[in-house]
Scaffold this active site. Structure first.
Site, short mmCIF file in Angstrom:
data_model
loop_
_atom_site.label_atom_id
_atom_site.label_comp_id
_atom_site.label_asym_id
_atom_site.label_seq_id
_atom_site.Cartn_x
_atom_site.Cartn_y
_atom_site.Cartn_z
N CYS A 244 59.57 72.01 36.34
CA CYS A 244 60.95 72.24 35.89
C CYS A 244 61.58 70.94 35.38
O CYS A 244 61.75 69.99 36.14
CB CYS A 244 61.77 72.81 37.04
SG CYS A 244 63.53 72.89 36.73
N CYS B 251 64.89 70.13 37.13
CA CYS B 251 64.68 69.61 38.49
C CYS B 251 64.43 68.11 38.46
O CYS B 251 64.93 67.37 39.30
CB CYS B 251 63.51 70.31 39.16
SG CYS B 251 63.79 72.07 39.44
#
Length: 145
Positions: A70, A73
């Protein structure tokens, strides 16, 4: 055919360069202070491990739910790392949502990154998405004994 093949060349170049540059920057950051800080905390392996950490109740816990691939993230970890530097009263744990499907379902984790605060094994607050550092600090302040 990939998604990038269906869009115009200038847009494709921008997306590719943005992703590469942000990942390049993020690759260097975790090896410095933030990497050392995460090493002093815990990466959750499975749902049982997570429940065990909540049951210990040594200190409040800030759980960071993420996915390794991600992009958001990785950007979020910079903000979280800045909060971690200034916080000693909270245990930080990382939870890979791909390894902990039962925890994801139990706490209704719909998006990554997600941060949840726990005190005495009970959820205090939850924030979903790539939020500002101040929002994370607000959750941490709610976790003080």
């Amino acid at each position: 055919m990939s998604f990038l093949q269906h869009i115009s060349k200038p847009v494709r170049t921008h997306i590719t360069n943005s992703f590469f540059l942000s990942n390049l920057a993020n690759r260097n950051l975790p090896q410095t202070d933030m990497g050392k800080r995460w090493m002093s905390h815990l990466e959750i392996e499975n749902g049982q491990h997570f429940r065990q950490k909540l049951a210990e109740k040594e200190a409040p816990i800030l759980a960071y739910f993420y996915k390794p691939q991600c992009h958001f993230c990785k950007v979020f970890e910079d903000k979280l790392g800045a909060v971690m530097k200034n916080t000693d009263h909270v245990h930080f744990i990382k939870v890979n949502v791909e390894n902990t499907k039962d925890i994801v379902e139990r706490y209704n984790i719909e998006a990554v990154p997600t941060v949840m605060g726990f005190r005495n094994g009970k959820e205090v607050d939850m924030v979903k998405g790539n939020v500002d550092k101040e929002v994370i600090e607000n959750i941490v302040s709610k976790l003080k004994w």
